[in-house]
Design a protein around this motif. Structure first.
Motif, PDB file in Angstrom:
ATOM      1  N   VAL A  33       2.584  39.393 -39.394  1.00 46.60           N
ATOM      2  CA  VAL A  33       2.874  39.988 -40.702  1.00 46.60           C
ATOM      3  C   VAL A  33       3.317  41.433 -40.483  1.00 46.60           C
ATOM      4  N   ALA A  34       4.072  41.942 -41.431  1.00 44.06           N
ATOM      5  CA  ALA A  34       4.552  43.320 -41.355  1.00 44.06           C
ATOM      6  C   ALA A  34       3.478  44.273 -41.866  1.00 44.06           C
ATOM      7  N   PRO A  35       3.349  45.427 -41.213  1.00 39.60           N
ATOM      8  CA  PRO A  35       2.425  46.443 -41.735  1.00 39.60           C
ATOM      9  C   PRO A  35       2.872  46.871 -43.126  1.00 39.60           C
ATOM     10  N   PRO A  36       1.976  47.197 -43.986  1.00 39.54           N
ATOM     11  CA  PRO A  36       0.553  47.454 -43.788  1.00 39.54           C
ATOM     12  C   PRO A  36      -0.337  46.216 -43.948  1.00 39.54           C
ATOM     13  N   LEU A  37       0.249  45.014 -44.132  1.00 41.67           N
ATOM     14  CA  LEU A  37      -0.559  43.789 -44.218  1.00 41.67           C
ATOM     15  C   LEU A  37      -1.347  43.605 -42.930  1.00 41.67           C
ATOM     16  N   PHE A  38      -2.541  43.021 -43.055  1.00 43.79           N
ATOM     17  CA  PHE A  38      -3.330  42.727 -41.852  1.00 43.79           C
ATOM     18  C   PHE A  38      -4.268  41.559 -42.122  1.00 43.79           C
ATOM     19  N   TRP A  39      -4.683  40.916 -41.045  1.00 47.86           N
ATOM     20  CA  TRP A  39      -5.615  39.793 -41.109  1.00 47.86           C
ATOM     21  C   TRP A  39      -7.030  40.280 -40.797  1.00 47.86           C
ATOM     22  N   THR A  40      -8.005  39.645 -41.433  1.00 50.09           N
ATOM     23  CA  THR A  40      -9.408  39.912 -41.135  1.00 50.09           C
ATOM     24  C   THR A  40     -10.193  38.608 -41.301  1.00 50.09           C
ATOM     25  N   PRO A  41     -11.209  38.396 -40.475  1.00 47.44           N
ATOM     26  CA  PRO A  41     -12.002  37.172 -40.617  1.00 47.44           C
ATOM     27  C   PRO A  41     -12.681  37.099 -41.984  1.00 47.44           C
ATOM     28  N   CYS A  42     -12.848  35.874 -42.481  1.00 47.48           N
ATOM     29  CA  CYS A  42     -13.504  35.688 -43.777  1.00 47.48           C
ATOM     30  C   CYS A  42     -14.261  34.369 -43.787  1.00 47.48           C
ATOM     31  N   ALA A  43     -15.104  34.225 -44.778  1.00 49.03           N
ATOM     32  CA  ALA A  43     -15.873  32.988 -44.961  1.00 49.03           C
ATOM     33  C   ALA A  43     -14.952  31.857 -45.420  1.00 49.03           C
ATOM     34  N   ASP A  44     -15.415  30.640 -45.234  1.00 46.04           N
ATOM     35  CA  ASP A  44     -14.621  29.466 -45.603  1.00 46.04           C
ATOM     36  C   ASP A  44     -14.397  29.332 -47.104  1.00 46.04           C
ATOM     37  N   ASP A  45     -15.249  29.960 -47.921  1.00 45.98           N
ATOM     38  CA  ASP A  45     -15.118  29.813 -49.378  1.00 45.98           C
ATOM     39  C   ASP A  45     -14.239  30.882 -50.025  1.00 45.98           C
ATOM     40  N   VAL A  46     -13.651  31.778 -49.245  1.00 43.87           N
ATOM     41  CA  VAL A  46     -12.785  32.826 -49.800  1.00 43.87           C
ATOM     42  C   VAL A  46     -11.485  32.203 -50.301  1.00 43.87           C
ATOM     43  N   VAL A  47     -11.049  32.631 -51.494  1.00 44.52           N
ATOM     44  CA  VAL A  47      -9.831  32.125 -52.123  1.00 44.52           C
ATOM     45  C   VAL A  47      -8.944  33.325 -52.450  1.00 44.52           C
ATOM     46  N   ALA A  48      -7.661  33.210 -52.109  1.00 44.64           N
ATOM     47  CA  ALA A  48      -6.712  34.283 -52.409  1.00 44.64           C
ATOM     48  C   ALA A  48      -6.725  34.598 -53.896  1.00 44.64           C
ATOM     49  N   ASP A  49      -6.625  35.877 -54.222  1.00 42.92           N
ATOM     50  CA  ASP A  49      -6.575  36.406 -55.587  1.00 42.92           C
ATOM     51  C   ASP A  49      -7.883  36.235 -56.360  1.00 42.92           C
ATOM     52  N   GLN A  50      -8.895  35.628 -55.768  1.00 45.61           N
ATOM     53  CA  GLN A  50     -10.206  35.544 -56.406  1.00 45.61           C
ATOM     54  C   GLN A  50     -11.222  36.410 -55.664  1.00 45.61           C
ATOM     55  N   PHE A  51     -10.767  37.024 -54.566  1.00 44.17           N
ATOM     56  CA  PHE A  51     -11.589  37.918 -53.765  1.00 44.17           C
ATOM     57  C   PHE A  51     -10.782  39.176 -53.483  1.00 44.17           C
ATOM     58  N   TYR A  52     -11.466  40.244 -53.108  1.00 44.78           N
ATOM     59  CA  TYR A  52     -10.809  41.491 -52.729  1.00 44.78           C
ATOM     60  C   TYR A  52     -11.483  42.062 -51.486  1.00 44.78           C
TER      61      TYR A  52
END
Length: 83
Positions: A33-52
């Motif tokens: 991905v292009a900066p400033p986007l980045f990946w970080t580990p998360c739990a299995d129940d995390v859903v895009a746009d429902q977590f921050y």
């Protein structure tokens, strides 16, 4: 799981307070991905746009407040007033 964080997209509470940055996507495997986007580990129940993301933590977006209680003095059993 891995969460893609978009630090240029703020997430706000319903009261207007800044919560953190948007979780834009959740994937098993990362991809470049292009900066400033980045990946970080998360739990299995995390859903895009429902977590921050905030201060290194991924948290659920709080639910909206309940709707206000009706203020009318008329109840359904009284029916309409005929003049």
């Amino acid at each position: 799981m891995q969460a893609l964080i978009s630090p240029t997209e703020p997430v706000y509470s319903y009261e207007g307070a800044l919560l953190g940055s948007r979780v834009a996507e959740v994937e098993q495997d990362t991809f470049p991905v292009a900066p400033p986007l980045f990946w970080t580990p998360c739990a299995d129940d995390v859903v895009a746009d429902q977590f921050y993301w905030s201060d290194g933590e991924i948290l659920p977006v709080p639910p909206p407040p309940p709707p206000p209680e009706p203020t009318s003095n008329t109840t359904l059993s009284e029916g309409p007033t005929v003049l």
